[in-house]
Motif scaffolding. Structure first.
Motif, mmCIF file in Angstrom:
data_model
loop_
_atom_site.group_PDB
_atom_site.id
_atom_site.type_symbol
_atom_site.label_atom_id
_atom_site.label_comp_id
_atom_site.label_asym_id
_atom_site.label_seq_id
_atom_site.Cartn_x
_atom_site.Cartn_y
_atom_site.Cartn_z
ATOM 1 N N ARG A 177 0.722 -1.193 -0.016
ATOM 2 C CA ARG A 177 -0.083 0.094 0.063
ATOM 3 C C ARG A 177 0.683 1.329 0.060
ATOM 4 N NH1 ARG A 177 -3.745 3.410 -1.575
ATOM 5 N NH2 ARG A 177 -5.135 4.202 0.259
ATOM 6 N N THR A 178 1.030 2.181 -1.121
ATOM 7 C CA THR A 178 1.448 3.301 -1.218
ATOM 8 C C THR A 178 0.641 4.602 -0.862
ATOM 9 O OG1 THR A 178 3.015 2.273 -2.665
ATOM 10 C CG2 THR A 178 3.007 4.858 -2.558
ATOM 11 N N THR A 179 1.120 5.513 -0.032
ATOM 12 C CA THR A 179 0.148 6.532 0.486
ATOM 13 C C THR A 179 1.148 7.677 0.207
ATOM 14 O OG1 THR A 179 -0.888 5.177 1.841
ATOM 15 C CG2 THR A 179 -1.095 7.491 2.079
ATOM 16 N N VAL A 218 -1.553 -4.577 -5.081
ATOM 17 C CA VAL A 218 -0.811 -3.622 -4.890
ATOM 18 C C VAL A 218 -2.135 -2.227 -4.872
ATOM 19 C CG1 VAL A 218 0.574 -1.714 -5.995
ATOM 20 C CG2 VAL A 218 1.135 -4.039 -6.368
ATOM 21 N N ARG A 219 -1.922 -1.497 -4.008
ATOM 22 C CA ARG A 219 -2.721 -0.305 -3.809
ATOM 23 C C ARG A 219 -2.139 1.016 -3.746
ATOM 24 N NH1 ARG A 219 -5.356 -4.183 -0.990
ATOM 25 N NH2 ARG A 219 -7.469 -4.872 -1.652
ATOM 26 N N THR A 220 -2.187 2.079 -4.497
ATOM 27 C CA THR A 220 -1.183 2.989 -4.559
ATOM 28 C C THR A 220 -1.757 4.407 -5.085
ATOM 29 O OG1 THR A 220 0.808 4.143 -5.510
ATOM 30 C CG2 THR A 220 -0.443 2.718 -7.013
ATOM 31 N N ASP A 221 -1.574 5.445 -4.212
ATOM 32 C CA ASP A 221 -1.956 6.900 -4.877
ATOM 33 C C ASP A 221 -1.337 7.453 -5.626
ATOM 34 O OD1 ASP A 221 -3.901 6.507 -2.561
ATOM 35 O OD2 ASP A 221 -2.726 7.835 -0.976
ATOM 36 N N GLU A 281 1.517 6.926 -9.164
ATOM 37 C CA GLU A 281 2.033 5.844 -9.996
ATOM 38 C C GLU A 281 3.296 6.497 -10.659
ATOM 39 O OE1 GLU A 281 0.649 3.312 -11.059
ATOM 40 O OE2 GLU A 281 -1.107 3.340 -10.257
ATOM 41 N N THR A 308 7.197 3.296 -6.483
ATOM 42 C CA THR A 308 6.025 3.234 -5.678
ATOM 43 C C THR A 308 5.610 1.620 -5.685
ATOM 44 O OG1 THR A 308 4.530 3.816 -7.393
ATOM 45 C CG2 THR A 308 5.438 5.713 -5.957
ATOM 46 N N GLY A 309 4.697 1.232 -4.620
ATOM 47 C CA GLY A 309 4.385 -0.137 -4.705
ATOM 48 C C GLY A 309 5.490 -1.033 -4.455
ATOM 49 N N TRP A 329 6.264 9.786 -0.528
ATOM 50 C CA TRP A 329 5.376 8.764 -0.142
ATOM 51 C C TRP A 329 5.859 7.591 0.817
ATOM 52 C CZ3 TRP A 329 8.167 9.188 -4.917
ATOM 53 C CH2 TRP A 329 9.128 8.199 -5.092
ATOM 54 N N THR A 373 5.386 3.246 1.458
ATOM 55 C CA THR A 373 4.841 1.984 1.126
ATOM 56 C C THR A 373 5.067 1.042 2.392
ATOM 57 O OG1 THR A 373 5.491 2.614 -1.178
ATOM 58 C CG2 THR A 373 4.885 0.104 -0.628
#
Length: 426
Positions: A16-18, A82-85, A87, A91-92, A126, A128
């Motif tokens: 999870r990337t925030t 994978v869930r990410t804010d 791209e 990330t991820g 970010w 992760t």
């Protein structure tokens, strides 16, 4: 010889990337209770990636060390959730790797997927969080700076060869080059630095990142350093590689250094060494790339302690190879081995009288898309996993027919300086 793979199962990763707000020093984020082997870092100019913990890893060695790691990561990335804010490359889920220079090395190679990664690029930061599907994370990590510990009094001892023995090994390599056995060979030496207290890799990384901000400060599984040489970057189909070969030590006098830089750019010995290195990179990339751009002449890269002849090679990827696959194709380049490669590797094995381990091997990271950055583990050292107070530090020099052993010894001293200074407390 290939040892059995360790921890080579294919886990299902959940990442999870925030996006976060953080503009401080990335290397300061690592908590103080993390084992040195579980710290990862890839930072340049304030941007990059820092992580800690170990969600998954693979250990390989021998001839298949790259292919086994590549296949494992392809399988892991394909099954990851994978869930990410954002791209962005990095990330991820991300794997960080450090690979042995030689297939004959007794030291293993590894890919490590951290539990927490903090990244920054172009003003955007970010975090992760990565776990396996059967062991989901608990509380969110606290992203804050931590104090580091100063090292104790340092002592330095010679490694495999004394200074005089290494100079003689260089002289022997020159004789073989002049005899026509090979065109170039890169000779490395090592020293062992010991602290009176446990070495804090977070402090070492912070000092390297501050003092050598235009290099890539790295850490993976205890391999730590600040390399000026980008083996390759793969990003959205574009491949770039920075080749360094040909070096002169700086004096600290700007006017004098400008004169030295001009002399370096005209030096037939250094230009010859550089040409071999650029040619080896171009030949390795050609099967995978098209539209390659090779500048006609190198530029002089100015670092705080030395200056290098440098060439940036660019190309367009045509076969989908991942950044790790390309790193494997490029290794070892003439910049860290020699020409012809096979002959140079045999001379290194005979004359250096040491196992380089991961020194001069690829080090870097790749994400689930295969994009990533891989440098060459130069200006670096390997922390002793059994002795927290010791680190083995390396430096190498390109040897050609015109090389002078005493000058190469002085150059190696200059290349050892970044690590020795960063380990100190002044």
């Amino acid at each position: 010889m290939t040892i059995p793979l360790a921890d080579a199962s294919v886990p299902t990763l959940v990442a999870r990337t925030t996006q976060i707000s953080y503009d401080g020093e990335l290397t300061a984020l690592v908590p103080d209770d993390i084992a040195p082997a579980d710290i990862v870092c890839w930072v340049r100019g304030g941007d990059g990636l820092v992580g800690w913990g170990r969600a998954a890893s693979i250990t390989t060695s021998g001839e298949e060390r790259f292919s086994a790691a590549t296949q494992w990561w392809d399988d892991v990335a394909a099954s990851a959730v994978v869930r990410t804010d954002l791209e962005l490359p990095g990330t991820g889920p991300v794997a960080f790797g450090t690979f042995a220079f030689s297939r004959r090395s007794e030291q293993s190679s590894t890919l490590v997927v951290p539990e927490v990664i903090v990244g920054r690029r172009d003003g955007r930061s970010w975090v992760t969080v990565i776990s396996t599907a059967d062991r989901l994370p608990g509380t969110e990590p606290q992203i804050r700076a931590h104090a580091t510990r100063a090292n104790g009094e340092l002592t330095v001892t010679t490694g495999a060869l004394s200074r005089a023995q290494w100079a003689e090994a260089v002289a022997e390599s020159v004789r073989r080059i002049q005899h026509g056995d090979l065109d170039k060979v890169v000779m490395a030496r090592d020293v062992v630095v010991r602290s009176a207290t446990a070495i804090d890799p977070r402090r070492l990384l912070g000092r390297l990142a501050e003092s050598y901000s235009n290099t890539w400060t790295f850490a993976v599984d205890g391999m730590v350093g600040a390399t000026p040489e980008m083996l390759l970057r793969r990003e959205k189909g574009l491949v770039t590689s920075r080749v360094l070969a040909g070096t002169i030590r700086r004096t600290g006098d700007d006017d004098h250094d400008l004169g030295l830089a001009a002399g370096l750019a005209r030096s037939s010995k250094d230009l010859e060494e550089h040409e071999y290195a650029v040619r080896s990179v171009a030949e390795a990339l050609r099967p995978h790339c098209s539209s390659m751009n090779l500048p006609e002449s190198p530029f002089v890269l100015h670092l705080p302690n030395v200056m290098h002849l440098a060439t940036d090679v660019t190309a367009v990827l045509r076969d989908g190879a991942s950044s790790l696959g390309l790193a494997a194709a490029l290794h070892p380049s003439a910049a860290v081995c020699g020409t012809p490669t096979d002959m140079a590797a045999e001379v290194i094995h005979e004359l250096e009288q040491m196992d380089r381990g991961r020194y001069a091997g690829p080090v870097g990271w790749l994400d689930a898309e295969g994009d990533g950055e891989w440098g060459i583990a130069l200006r670096s050292g390997m922390l002793d996993h059994e002795d927290p107070c010791a680190i083995r530090v390396f430096a190498g020099c390109g040897i050609v027919a015109g090389s002078v052993p005493e000058a190469e010894l002085a150059e190696s001293d200059a290349k050892l300086l970044p690590m020795r200074q960063a380990l100190g407390n002044d």
